[in-house]
Design a protein around this motif. Structure first.
Motif, PDB file in Angstrom:
ATOM      1  N   GLY A  73     144.037 -59.449 -16.617  1.00 32.95           N
ATOM      2  CA  GLY A  73     144.529 -59.602 -15.251  1.00 32.95           C
ATOM      3  C   GLY A  73     144.535 -58.318 -14.443  1.00 32.95           C
TER       4      GLY A  73
ATOM      5  N   TYR B  73     140.390 -58.508 -13.686  1.00 34.19           N
ATOM      6  CA  TYR B  73     139.837 -59.728 -13.097  1.00 34.19           C
ATOM      7  C   TYR B  73     140.942 -60.627 -12.551  1.00 34.19           C
ATOM      8  CZ  TYR B  73     135.711 -58.249 -15.723  1.00 34.19           C
ATOM      9  OH  TYR B  73     134.667 -57.517 -16.223  1.00 34.19           O
ATOM     10  N   ASP B  74     140.558 -61.491 -11.651  1.00 34.40           N
ATOM     11  CA  ASP B  74     141.474 -62.460 -11.057  1.00 34.40           C
ATOM     12  C   ASP B  74     141.612 -63.640 -12.023  1.00 34.40           C
ATOM     13  OD1 ASP B  74     142.636 -64.560  -9.594  1.00 34.40           O
ATOM     14  OD2 ASP B  74     141.826 -63.818  -7.702  1.00 34.40           O
TER      15      ASP B  74
ATOM     16  N   ASP C 213     143.594 -66.360 -12.036  1.00 36.38           N
ATOM     17  CA  ASP C 213     143.661 -67.701 -11.447  1.00 36.38           C
ATOM     18  C   ASP C 213     142.278 -68.165 -10.977  1.00 36.38           C
ATOM     19  OD1 ASP C 213     146.399 -67.834 -11.893  1.00 36.38           O
ATOM     20  OD2 ASP C 213     146.889 -66.954  -9.948  1.00 36.38           O
ATOM     21  N   HIS C 214     141.507 -67.253 -10.406  1.00 35.12           N
ATOM     22  CA  HIS C 214     140.147 -67.600  -9.978  1.00 35.12           C
ATOM     23  C   HIS C 214     139.290 -67.958 -11.186  1.00 35.12           C
ATOM     24  CE1 HIS C 214     136.475 -67.453  -7.540  1.00 35.12           C
ATOM     25  NE2 HIS C 214     135.926 -66.811  -8.567  1.00 35.12           N
TER      26      HIS C 214
ATOM     27  N   LYS D 292     135.718 -62.544 -11.089  1.00 34.60           N
ATOM     28  CA  LYS D 292     135.956 -61.885  -9.806  1.00 34.60           C
ATOM     29  C   LYS D 292     136.971 -60.769 -10.041  1.00 34.60           C
ATOM     30  CE  LYS D 292     137.900 -62.839  -5.213  1.00 34.60           C
ATOM     31  NZ  LYS D 292     138.549 -63.896  -4.371  1.00 34.60           N
TER      32      LYS D 292
ATOM     33  N   SER E 127     139.935 -58.070  -9.691  1.00 37.63           N
ATOM     34  CA  SER E 127     141.307 -58.235  -9.208  1.00 37.63           C
ATOM     35  C   SER E 127     141.440 -57.746  -7.769  1.00 37.63           C
ATOM     36  CB  SER E 127     142.274 -57.457 -10.111  1.00 37.63           C
ATOM     37  OG  SER E 127     142.045 -56.066  -9.982  1.00 37.63           O
ATOM     38  N   LEU E 128     142.501 -58.163  -7.121  1.00 37.69           N
ATOM     39  CA  LEU E 128     142.729 -57.827  -5.717  1.00 37.69           C
ATOM     40  C   LEU E 128     142.816 -56.307  -5.517  1.00 37.69           C
ATOM     41  CD1 LEU E 128     143.263 -58.843  -2.856  1.00 37.69           C
ATOM     42  CD2 LEU E 128     145.706 -58.913  -3.425  1.00 37.69           C
TER      43      LEU E 128
END
Length: 551
Positions: A186, A189-190, A192-193, A281, A283-284
């Motif tokens: 986490g 990478y995202d 939840d995506h 994808k 992470s933010l």
């Protein structure tokens, strides 16, 4: 007075005493003893000769490597000696005076793939595991290695979960004593995506069911770890792994890198590519910082239409140490590299069977390129002095010393450290994978990508760029075997060097527009199959060639 007669009797003056000759039996025993002594002697001689031969060849083998290396260092092998810094000093006046450039970033990619050359791609037909009998089976994998080796493992874990009809636990990232990054999935990478994108193909969960964990004392380490063979085919997982999984409900595979063959059925290959390009994808936090750096890089490239080139440089301390190549640092460099190798890999490089030949490594193009080599190559290919360059790299070995010539040739050189503020980089310090992910995204949106060493990073990035830009993404892959030969010739001129670099660029472009074919399995085929050409695998319904998109 006694004497011996011809017939074997001893004659005495007083009497004649009988002294019979040796019996035939005694003579036979004597011969046997003599034969045994001869056989033992011959056997000892043979063993001695065998021992001498073994010692001789052992000594010969142990001496061949160092002797061969010495021959190379003496200059007998062309390209085996690092002299690039000397060539630069000799040619710098001509390089500095050369204001001509043949490359304009606004039209850098003159080739266009023809539609007929692009193989049609379709969606896979992987069945969903939802509400299926195997949905209560669970797979755990420990992805090891650096950022992109872990990425490869994650994509393969998705495929195996689908193959075994199992639920995948969010992959765990293994801590390595070289990269020393304690990041979890986490953090990079995202999550939840990742879970939502794959929901129609496999089920992904963040935690195992409580009742299952209780049976293992709430400790994943107690779950049986299966040692899977490298490059295992799908059949292996069905025949060897699935029976254990079905019996125990959960299995763990660690380490997991390179544990799946490149040869897969089309629907599984689709899922691997889908995982790579769609499900993973960043992470933010990583995406937001990368956006800022891309924007700043674009703003500082206003003279070239906002376009820049990116260079992936593998001249970090650990990479130089692992390559066992020799540069121009003398005994100080050797001592430093010995310490790094000892710290990162223990006694691996001191094992008796290991022959280290730095000269041969360089001659074969296996040594990491130095910044000065990259700069001379790009200037020789026609990139002007004011070309904006983003340098993607970890901590460069002796950066102040080795980066100086590159900055002289390209003053607009930038790195994440020069583009970002200290406060912006602070949350990423000490996390090599997160920093590499930022580099990855900034390189992804460059007009030209230059790879200097190979490895997982460029393999993934080249494929990703083709995927995003419909194949119209320029990559420069230098011919390093040719380059080291040119950079050892102290009599070369700048004009001759430029001619050679122009030919090298043309060859790189020619290979770049070719539609590659699937290669036979190799040690690095795992990554190649993920990225060698997305058009030959899977193209999803996303806008292609529509310009830059946000990371």
């Amino acid at each position: 007075m006694s004497s011996k007669s011809a017939n074997g009797y001893t004659i005495n003056n007083n009497n004649i005493q009988s002294s019979p000759p040796t019996s035939p039996r005694n003579r036979q025993n004597c011969r046997r003893r003599l034969r045994r002594r001869g056989s033992f002697a011959m056997l000892h001689r043979r063993n001695f000769l065998l021992l001498v031969s073994v010692l001789y060849f052992t000594g010969l083998i142990s001496c061949v490597g160092p002797l061969f290396s010495l021959l190379q260092y003496s200059g007998l092998a062309t390209g085996a000696v690092y002299r690039s810094h000397q060539i630069f000093q000799k040619l710098w006046t001509d390089i500095e005076a050369d204001n001509s450039s043949s490359i304009q970033l606004s039209s850098v990619w003159i080739y266009k793939r023809k539609l007929k050359e692009q193989k049609p791609c379709s969606f896979g037909t992987t069945a969903s595991t939802k509400d299926s009998p195997g949905a209560n089976l669970y797979l755990i994998v420990d992805a090891n290695g650096g950022l992109n080796q872990q990425r490869s493992s994650i994509c393969n874990a998705v495929v195996i979960a689908a193959l075994l009809n199992a639920t995948l636990l969010i992959p765990r990232l293994e801590f390595h004593n070289v990269w020393r990054d304690s990041s979890e999935f986490g953090d990079i990478y995202d999550e939840d995506h990742f879970m939502s994108t794959l929901k129609d193909y496999i089920k992904v969960v963040k935690e195992l069911p409580a009742e299952l964990m209780e049976s293992y004392d709430s400790n994943i380490s107690n779950i049986q770890n299966l040692r899977v063979q490298a490059w295992a085919p799908p059949r292996y997982y069905l025949e060897e792994v699935y029976p254990v999984l079905f019996k125990q409900r959960v299995v763990r595979i660690s380490p997991f890198a390179n544990r799946l063959s490149m040869h897969l059925p089309s629907h599984l290959q689709f899922l691997r590519c889908f995982s790579n390009y769609e499900a993973l994808k960043f992470s933010l936090a990583i995406s937001e910082l990368a956006k800022k750096l891309v924007k700043r890089m674009t703003e500082r490239s206003s003279n070239s239409g906002g376009k820049y080139i990116s260079v992936h440089l593998r001249f970090e301390e650990d990479m130089v140490a692992f390559s066992c190549c020799i540069y121009d640092g003398g005994q100080v460099e050797k001592s430093e590299m010995d310490v790094v190798r000892e710290k990162g890999w223990g006694k691996k490089f001191k094992q008796k069977y290991r022959v280290i030949s730095p000269g041969l490594n360089r001659k074969n193009g296996k040594c990491p390129m130095t910044p000065v080599e990259v700069g001379m190559m790009l200037r020789g290919m026609g990139f002007a002095k004011d070309t904006p360059i983003y340098l993607a790299s970890g901590k460069i070995y002796q950066a102040d010393r080795y980066l100086a010539p590159l900055r002289k040739m390209f003053p607009l050189l930038q790195t994440k450290e020069t583009l970002a503020t200290k406060d912006e980089l602070a949350p990423f310090e000490g996390y090599s994978s997160r920093l590499a992910a930022v580099d990855y995204l900034v390189c992804l949106f460059s007009e030209v990508f230059v790879t200097t060493q190979g490895g997982n990073f460029p393999h993934f990035l080249i494929g990703h760029r083709r995927y995003l830009f419909n194949g119209h993404a320029k990559t420069i892959k230098p011919d390093k075997i040719k380059l080291v030969t040119l950079l050892q010739n102290t009599s070369t001129s700048w004009i001759d060097f430029k001619d050679q670099m122009g030919s090298m660029l043309a060859e790189s472009d020619r290979k770049g527009i070719m539609v590659p074919r699937v290669k036979k399995s190799t040690r690095k085929a795992e990554v190649d199959q993920l990225t060698w050409d997305p058009f030959a695998n899977t193209r999803l319904n996303v806008p292609m060639g529509s310009g830059r998109i946000d990371p």
